[in-house]
Design an enzyme around this catalytic site. Structure first.
Site, short mmCIF file in Angstrom:
data_model
loop_
_atom_site.label_atom_id
_atom_site.label_comp_id
_atom_site.label_asym_id
_atom_site.label_seq_id
_atom_site.Cartn_x
_atom_site.Cartn_y
_atom_site.Cartn_z
N CYS A 7 38.16 36.42 44.05
CA CYS A 7 39.13 37.33 44.07
C CYS A 7 39.08 38.33 42.87
O CYS A 7 38.28 38.16 41.89
CB CYS A 7 40.67 36.73 44.32
N CYS A 17 37.87 41.24 47.24
CA CYS A 17 37.01 41.62 45.94
C CYS A 17 36.04 42.70 46.57
O CYS A 17 35.02 43.11 45.97
CB CYS A 17 36.57 40.61 45.23
N CYS A 55 30.83 40.72 45.20
CA CYS A 55 30.13 39.24 45.03
C CYS A 55 28.59 39.33 45.73
O CYS A 55 28.47 40.18 46.69
CB CYS A 55 30.88 38.26 46.12
#
Length: 135
Positions: free
Chosen positions: A12, A86, A90
């Site tokens: 997150c 998020c 990533c």
């Protein structure tokens, strides 16, 4: 290698709430049969105190946890990467399983609000564990 337990990475933004709750619940509910990590794309200075309190209510201690930065190595090591708000922070690697769990951020929520988020995460974690079937 085939006998290695599955590894899950929860990501997150601040690694102070949702991802910490999910990691703690996976560890508890899998009885340690799943390796679990959590990280944040922009880690906070400390965990959300209401998250720590809500998790202690269900027997999960986050007392030794702290927000950790997302690293390339953590993503590479994971079999499953679960993101929680998020966005594109990533890195994506072929052959990895990715899921995005749309969950409210517990930041600024009262304890009842954090409990509701915790319980939603617990339901998702149970489904994930059943799918992973770690034994």
């Amino acid at each position: 290698m085939a006998d290695a337990p599955p590894e899950v990475l929860f990501v997150c933004v601040h690694n102070a709430g949702r991802s910490q709750m999910a990691a703690g619940l996976v560890d508890k509910l899998s009885g340690g049969q799943v390796r679990v990590r959590s990280a944040g794309s922009e880690p906070a200075d400390q965990l959300n105190p209401r998250v720590v309190e809500a998790m202690s209510e269900v027997g999960v201690s986050l007392a030794k946890e702290y927000p950790k930065p997302l690293t390339d190595d953590a993503v590479r090591a994971a079999d499953v990467v679960i993101t929680m708000g998020c966005g594109d922070a990533c890195p994506i690697y072929p052959g990895k399983r990715y899921e995005d769990w749309e969950l409210e951020d517990p930041a600024g929520k009262d304890l009842d609000g954090v409990r509701r988020i915790r319980d939603e995460i617990a339901d998702r974690v149970k489904t994930l564990l059943a799918d992973l079937d770690p034994g």
